[in-house]
Design an enzyme around this catalytic site. Structure first.
Site, short mmCIF file in Angstrom:
data_model
loop_
_atom_site.label_atom_id
_atom_site.label_comp_id
_atom_site.label_asym_id
_atom_site.label_seq_id
_atom_site.Cartn_x
_atom_site.Cartn_y
_atom_site.Cartn_z
N ASP A 1 42.69 20.67 -10.60
CA ASP A 1 43.35 20.42 -11.88
C ASP A 1 44.48 19.47 -11.50
OD1 ASP A 1 45.33 20.46 -13.92
OD2 ASP A 1 44.39 22.23 -14.76
N HIS A 2 44.33 18.20 -11.82
CA HIS A 2 45.26 17.23 -11.21
C HIS A 2 46.71 17.42 -11.68
CE1 HIS A 2 44.69 14.79 -14.87
NE2 HIS A 2 45.77 14.12 -14.52
N ASP B 1 39.19 19.42 -22.94
CA ASP B 1 39.64 18.36 -22.01
C ASP B 1 41.04 18.63 -21.47
OD1 ASP B 1 39.20 15.81 -20.79
OD2 ASP B 1 40.63 14.94 -22.21
N LYS C 1 53.42 8.02 -24.30
CA LYS C 1 52.84 8.78 -23.20
C LYS C 1 53.94 9.66 -22.64
CE LYS C 1 50.21 9.70 -19.52
NZ LYS C 1 49.03 10.54 -19.62
N ARG D 1 23.65 6.47 -5.34
CA ARG D 1 22.28 5.93 -5.26
C ARG D 1 22.22 4.45 -4.94
NH1 ARG D 1 20.55 7.80 -11.02
NH2 ARG D 1 22.58 6.84 -11.22
N LYS E 1 51.03 17.29 -9.73
CA LYS E 1 52.17 16.48 -10.20
C LYS E 1 53.47 17.10 -9.69
CE LYS E 1 49.87 14.79 -14.39
NZ LYS E 1 49.71 13.37 -14.21
N LYS F 1 36.78 18.46 -12.66
CA LYS F 1 36.58 19.01 -13.99
C LYS F 1 35.52 18.20 -14.71
CE LYS F 1 39.06 17.70 -17.34
NZ LYS F 1 39.99 17.06 -18.29
N HIS G 1 44.83 21.91 -18.07
CA HIS G 1 46.22 21.49 -17.78
C HIS G 1 47.27 22.27 -18.58
CE1 HIS G 1 43.86 18.41 -16.04
NE2 HIS G 1 43.75 17.64 -17.11
N ALA H 1 30.52 7.95 -4.81
CA ALA H 1 31.53 7.06 -4.22
C ALA H 1 31.55 5.67 -4.87
CB ALA H 1 31.26 6.92 -2.73
N GLY I 1 31.67 5.44 -8.14
CA GLY I 1 32.12 5.71 -9.51
C GLY I 1 33.59 5.42 -9.75
N1 LIG Z 1 37.15 9.05 -13.94
C1 LIG Z 1 38.19 9.85 -14.11
O1 LIG Z 1 39.35 9.42 -14.31
C2 LIG Z 1 38.02 11.33 -14.04
C3 LIG Z 1 36.80 11.88 -13.71
N2 LIG Z 1 36.67 13.24 -13.61
C4 LIG Z 1 35.39 13.84 -13.22
O2 LIG Z 1 34.95 13.25 -12.00
C5 LIG Z 1 33.54 13.17 -11.99
C6 LIG Z 1 33.12 11.70 -11.77
O3 LIG Z 1 33.61 10.92 -12.82
P1 LIG Z 1 33.52 9.33 -12.79
O4 LIG Z 1 33.84 8.79 -11.45
O5 LIG Z 1 34.32 8.89 -13.95
O6 LIG Z 1 31.97 9.08 -13.10
P2 LIG Z 1 31.14 7.75 -12.91
O7 LIG Z 1 30.05 7.80 -13.91
O8 LIG Z 1 32.00 6.56 -12.86
O9 LIG Z 1 30.49 7.91 -11.46
C7 LIG Z 1 29.40 8.76 -11.21
C8 LIG Z 1 28.93 8.55 -9.78
O10 LIG Z 1 27.80 9.39 -9.54
C9 LIG Z 1 26.81 8.61 -8.85
N3 LIG Z 1 25.50 9.20 -9.14
C10 LIG Z 1 24.92 9.36 -10.37
N4 LIG Z 1 23.73 9.97 -10.23
C11 LIG Z 1 23.56 10.21 -8.91
C12 LIG Z 1 22.55 10.83 -8.14
N5 LIG Z 1 21.42 11.33 -8.67
N6 LIG Z 1 22.72 10.93 -6.80
C13 LIG Z 1 23.83 10.42 -6.22
N7 LIG Z 1 24.82 9.81 -6.89
C14 LIG Z 1 24.68 9.72 -8.22
C15 LIG Z 1 27.01 7.21 -9.42
O11 LIG Z 1 26.56 6.21 -8.54
P3 LIG Z 1 25.09 5.56 -8.56
O12 LIG Z 1 24.83 5.15 -9.96
O13 LIG Z 1 25.20 4.44 -7.58
O14 LIG Z 1 24.20 6.64 -8.09
C16 LIG Z 1 28.54 7.14 -9.42
O15 LIG Z 1 29.02 6.85 -8.14
C17 LIG Z 1 33.08 13.76 -13.31
O16 LIG Z 1 32.83 15.12 -13.11
C18 LIG Z 1 34.28 13.59 -14.22
O17 LIG Z 1 34.30 14.55 -15.26
C19 LIG Z 1 37.74 14.08 -13.81
C20 LIG Z 1 38.97 13.58 -14.14
C21 LIG Z 1 39.21 12.17 -14.31
O1 LIG Z 2 42.16 15.39 -17.32
C1 LIG Z 2 42.48 14.53 -18.11
O2 LIG Z 2 43.74 14.05 -18.05
C2 LIG Z 2 44.05 12.78 -18.60
C3 LIG Z 2 45.57 12.75 -18.71
O3 LIG Z 2 46.09 12.80 -17.41
P1 LIG Z 2 47.52 12.21 -17.10
O4 LIG Z 2 47.74 12.51 -15.67
O5 LIG Z 2 47.45 10.73 -17.40
O6 LIG Z 2 48.46 12.90 -18.02
C4 LIG Z 2 43.40 12.58 -19.94
O7 LIG Z 2 43.59 11.24 -20.35
C5 LIG Z 2 41.93 12.83 -19.82
O8 LIG Z 2 41.33 12.72 -21.11
C6 LIG Z 2 41.65 14.18 -19.25
O9 LIG Z 2 40.27 14.27 -18.92
#
Ligand SMILES: NC(=O)C1=CN([C@@H]2O[C@H](COP(=O)(O)OP(=O)(O)OC[C@H]3O[C@@H](n4cnc5c(N)ncnc54)[C@H](OP(=O)(O)O)[C@@H]3O)[C@@H](O)[C@H]2O)C=CC1
Ligand SMILES: O=C1O[C@H](COP(=O)(O)O)[C@@H](O)[C@H](O)[C@H]1O
Length: 496
Positions: free
Chosen positions: A179-180, A237, A347, A48, A184, A150, A242, A15, A17
């Site tokens: 799969d976002h 990716d 885009k 954490r 859409k 994913k 998608h 949460a 992240g």
């Molecule tokens: N960001 C994006 O736009 C997208 C992300 N995803 C997927 O979503 C998932 C998350 O991505 P994203 O938010 O970018 O990742 P981040 O690295 O930003 O966040 C990871 C989170 O995991 C927490 N975390 C790490 N280790 C632990 C642990 N041992 N126990 C509990 N919490 C932990 C971290 O918090 P803390 O350090 O406080 O523990 C943090 O909140 C991934 O699978 C990614 O592939 C998919 C599509 C798009």
């Molecule tokens: O899943 C993913 O999608 C985005 C593109 O998403 P969009 O909704 O902006 O078209 C992509 O940038 C990313 O690399 C991939 O992980």
């Protein structure tokens, strides 16, 4: 069975992240603001870092304010959010979390309904699912659902291993693989355009369609995601998920009912009908690319190999184009071309359906090109449909010119188109899994893509970088269509 006023606790793992802050909090907020969820919900964020509830609620408010401009006081909404410092590998933390959820059930009247949203690195997915079960969090008096982000595995083998792990704790109908793109608006519209229009469905086959092109191009580069992207590349990716999902929606047969199982079963059949390619034949059907430096919006931008956490000789593809054949009665002989890449000119995600030319065209002279009829589904940023037809060209009665019939879905009120994550979260809360991917779809997609990666991983891409930032990808991508007598269409809709 779906319900329109879902009551539940959403537990977000990860949460603190990026995904939670950029996508999930604003989406939950929009569901609340639009009265899709009312007061019977709570969100428990776990990660954490040692935050208090107040710290967490302030983060939630900041995230909403960054992505949502309204003058509403967000305190009421944020009061539904709670934070638990939590390590996903520590079983005691699950026990403590369970007790907390039981208290919240009473406080918010959520009837034991739980969504466990895994917004964490994929290597935690299996462990968290197993721990949720072993520590009793899935045995509630209501329902429990697992939302998985994913990437779902790295190839078929790892995806299967992950799936087996998860299936020990959750049934297939409790698993919501995101799969976002399936959230859409215009991707969901593909089925409606096809199956609710008498003028398209009879033509939707190899008698009338010459080829279908699916393009998803991005202007952004890999930015700060180099570490993840180096192990993924555009194939894993974007194509494995998608692009193949859009292809399945375009190619599938009409489902007998609009239920998740019927729709998925038709998508699975379409994916099963894709002609497999052998590792040795990959170059005939697929091309890869990696972006070089270039000029974007008047500024010089770096090459992929200059990004942080990226190897200076990286072999990772940032562009993929491919030709996919579907061996069934409807599609035999019709190529589906797919193309996706980073750092491209614009885009845009769009689907172009090119119809076959008439057996004889009376209305062009030898100096004019034939203009085929095109149906274009604009997925984003423009949302809509346009149809290219031929009509009389001014006073030259013997020559036709292309005209465009367009429908812009987002021209009146862009803000009202729900975000994909908002749609999907709401579906999950209501128990509607139609727009989530079933394991069978994931498995088939990986099997198809694995062959391509096996070929690419075994030989270096000597021509990398092979396309400039701000271009439309490598020249080889144009050649892929030219050998079949086609070219990529770029159809920009009229400005709204
Ligand atoms: N960001 C994006 O736009 C997208 C992300 N995803 C997927 O979503 C998932 C998350 O991505 P994203 O938010 O970018 O990742 P981040 O690295 O930003 O966040 C990871 C989170 O995991 C927490 N975390 C790490 N280790 C632990 C642990 N041992 N126990 C509990 N919490 C932990 C971290 O918090 P803390 O350090 O406080 O523990 C943090 O909140 C991934 O699978 C990614 O592939 C998919 C599509 C798009
Ligand atoms: O899943 C993913 O999608 C985005 C593109 O998403 P969009 O909704 O902006 O078209 C992509 O940038 C990313 O690399 C991939 O992980």
């Amino acid at each position: 069975m779906t319900t329109n006023n879902p009551k539940s606790i959403i537990v977000i793992f990860g949460a603190t992240g990026d995904l939670a802050n950029r996508k999930l909090f604003p989406s939950i907020y929009r569901l609340y603001r639009n009265n899709k969820i009312t007061d019977d919900f709570a969100v428990v964020g776990v990660a954490r870092r040692p935050l208090t509830n107040d710290d967490f609620r302030n983060n939630v408010k900041k995230s909403i304010e960054a992505f949502q401009s309204d003058d509403i006081d967000h305190d009421d909404f944020a009061s539904h959010f709670y934070y638990n410092p939590f390590d996903a590998t520590d079983l005691d933390h699950y026990k403590r979390l369970n007790e907390f959820l039981l208290q919240l059930d009473d406080q918010y009247n959520t009837e034991g309904n739980r969504i466990f949203y895994l917004a964490m690195a994929p290597n935690f997915f299996g462990t968290i699912a197993a721990n949720l079960k072993s520590e009793g969090l899935t045995q509630t008096k209501g329902w429990s659902r697992l939302v998985i982000e994913k990437p779902f595995g790295h190839n078929f083998e790892s995806a299967q291993e992950l799936n087996n792990q998860i299936r020990q704790a959750f049934n297939e109908d409790q698993i919501y693989r995101i799969d976002h793109y399936l959230g859409k608006e215009m991707v969901q519209n593909i089925e409606v355009i096809r199956f609710a229009n008498a003028m398209f469905e009879p033509l939707w086959n190899n008698q009338y369609i010459s080829n279908i092109q699916i393009t998803s191009s991005e202007v952004l580069g890999v930015e700060d995601r180099g570490r993840y992207y180096e192990s993924s590349g555009a194939l894993r990716d974007m194509v494995q998920n998608h692009m193949l999902q859009m292809l399945a929606l375009l190619a599938m047969e009409p489902p007998i009912k609009l239920t998740p199982n019927e729709i998925r079963s038709e998508k699975v059949k379409a994916l099963r009908a894709i002609r497999p390619i052998s590792v040795d034949d990959v170059d005939k059907y697929f091309v890869r690319g990696q972006y070089d430096r270039g000029i974007l919006n008047g500024e010089e931008v770096n090459a992929y190999r200059e990004s942080s956490s990226v190897d200076s000789n990286s072999n990772t593809e940032t562009f993929v184009a491919g030709k996919i054949l579907i061996d069934n009665f409807r599609w035999a002989g019709v190529p589906f071309y797919i193309r996706t890449g980073k750092r491209m000119e614009k885009k845009s995600t769009e689907i172009v359906v090119q119809f076959k030319d008439l057996p004889m065209n009376l209305y062009y002279d030898k100096t004019e090109n034939v203009h085929p009829n095109l149906l274009v589904i604009h997925i984003q940023p423009h949302e809509g449909i346009s149809l290219q037809l031929n009509a009389k060209k001014g006073d030259q009665g013997t020559v036709s010119k292309p005209i465009d019939l367009s429908f812009n879905n987002n021209s009146k009120d862009k803000m009202n188109t729900p975000e994909a994550y908002e749609v999907l979260l709401y579906d999950c809360m209501r128990g509607d899994s139609t727009n989530f991917t079933h394991w069978d779809e994931v498995a088939l997609s990986w099997k198809f893509v694995d062959v391509i990666s096996q070929n690419w991983e075994n030989k270096s891409a000597d021509d990398y970088p092979n396309y400039e930032s701000g271009s439309n990808g490598p020249k080889k991508s144009d050649a892929l269509l030219e050998q079949d007598g086609f070219h990529w269409w770029t159809v920009t809709p009229e400005e709204e």
